[in-house]
Design a protein around this motif. Sequence first.
Motif, PDB file in Angstrom:
ATOM      1  N   VAL A  90      10.433  35.921 -40.657  1.00  0.00           N
ATOM      2  CA  VAL A  90      11.415  36.300 -39.604  1.00  0.00           C
ATOM      3  C   VAL A  90      12.608  36.882 -40.100  1.00  0.00           C
ATOM      4  CG1 VAL A  90      12.328  35.521 -37.578  1.00  0.00           C
ATOM      5  CG2 VAL A  90       9.844  34.870 -37.994  1.00  0.00           C
ATOM      6  N   LEU A 131      11.181  29.725 -40.563  1.00  0.00           N
ATOM      7  CA  LEU A 131      10.611  30.941 -40.695  1.00  0.00           C
ATOM      8  C   LEU A 131      11.355  32.145 -41.492  1.00  0.00           C
ATOM      9  CD1 LEU A 131       8.851  31.048 -37.304  1.00  0.00           C
ATOM     10  CD2 LEU A 131       7.850  30.669 -39.530  1.00  0.00           C
ATOM     11  N   CYS A 139       3.825  39.519 -43.215  1.00  0.00           N
ATOM     12  CA  CYS A 139       2.769  38.578 -43.008  1.00  0.00           C
ATOM     13  C   CYS A 139       1.632  39.074 -43.652  1.00  0.00           C
ATOM     14  CB  CYS A 139       2.645  38.388 -41.592  1.00  0.00           C
ATOM     15  SG  CYS A 139       4.233  37.478 -40.747  1.00  0.00           S
ATOM     16  N   LEU A 171       6.629  36.388 -31.381  1.00  0.00           N
ATOM     17  CA  LEU A 171       7.087  37.339 -32.071  1.00  0.00           C
ATOM     18  C   LEU A 171       6.275  38.436 -32.573  1.00  0.00           C
ATOM     19  CD1 LEU A 171       9.900  35.443 -33.998  1.00  0.00           C
ATOM     20  CD2 LEU A 171      10.393  36.766 -32.333  1.00  0.00           C
ATOM     21  N   SER A 172       5.046  38.351 -32.601  1.00  0.00           N
ATOM     22  CA  SER A 172       4.422  39.385 -33.070  1.00  0.00           C
ATOM     23  C   SER A 172       4.110  40.502 -32.078  1.00  0.00           C
ATOM     24  CB  SER A 172       2.664  38.809 -33.358  1.00  0.00           C
ATOM     25  OG  SER A 172       2.386  38.271 -31.993  1.00  0.00           O
ATOM     26  N   LEU A 194       9.554  39.449 -36.304  1.00  0.00           N
ATOM     27  CA  LEU A 194       8.675  39.025 -37.018  1.00  0.00           C
ATOM     28  C   LEU A 194       8.326  40.309 -38.128  1.00  0.00           C
ATOM     29  CD1 LEU A 194       6.424  37.166 -38.058  1.00  0.00           C
ATOM     30  CD2 LEU A 194       5.015  38.069 -36.446  1.00  0.00           C
ATOM     31  N   LEU A 247       5.428  32.486 -34.195  1.00  0.00           N
ATOM     32  CA  LEU A 247       5.019  33.658 -34.744  1.00  0.00           C
ATOM     33  C   LEU A 247       4.136  34.279 -33.925  1.00  0.00           C
ATOM     34  CD1 LEU A 247       3.839  32.078 -38.145  1.00  0.00           C
ATOM     35  CD2 LEU A 247       5.778  33.837 -37.870  1.00  0.00           C
TER      36      LEU A 247
END
Length: 250
Positions: free
Chosen positions: A61, A55, A82, A27-28, A77, A24
């Motif tokens: 994701v 995910l 989120c 990928l942020s 992401l 995470l």
Amino acid sequence: MGSSDHGAPSFVRLAAHPLRWRLLSELSAGDYQVRELVELVGEPQNLVSYHLRQLRDGALVTARRSSFDARQTYYHLDLERCAQELAATGAALHPALRLGPVAPAIGTARPSAVLFTCTGNSARSPIAEALLRHHGGGRVEVASAGSHPRRQLHPEAVQVLRERYGIDLTGRPRHLDAVADRRFDYVITLCDKVREVCPDFRDRPRRVHWSIPDPAATDGDAFVRAADEIDTRVRYLLPRLANHERSEND
């Protein structure tokens, strides 16, 4: 995804695993292929793929086939999802802990310089340039260019920005060579093809990839979807730029 009466909310259960948290976190910043994530987290591909599937099943994701090489897949992401899940997680523990929406934030130090690139510089990258300039309120130096620029901006890109965001998109596409001597803190590629050919820039800017399909190659409301996705990504880029400015000023 949601909370359970007998356990932690699903976001907590997903994000609490150390490897999933690493994925995470990586990928942020941008979109990556599996092999790139394997290198970044230092774990076997089968293990990385397993946790990426977890995910994806949790809707945090998404995966999208590369428009340059359909054998490859980019993972992305969903920061908006989120944010929603984090807000719900706080509220599940106590109503006073419900988080608010992310607010654009730009510091007061030297403005960050961002370059957006795509192949034709006629739709995706000028849309991103216009939206970052709009949301940044003049506190970001931003430009866009293409590896094979078109002769003019795509009229549907101009239309969607005017009608949806009240932004007048003007100018002409330009080549990456036109900005080769400029200093950038971030170089963000918005199409899979240009990512493979984007040149190096001086001062080693941070390279970020946003895998966004060419709206001109898709029917329907593709330009609306592309602009909305770029707008979300730009809004979540702003706090990163603020952090970058503060670190440069320290």
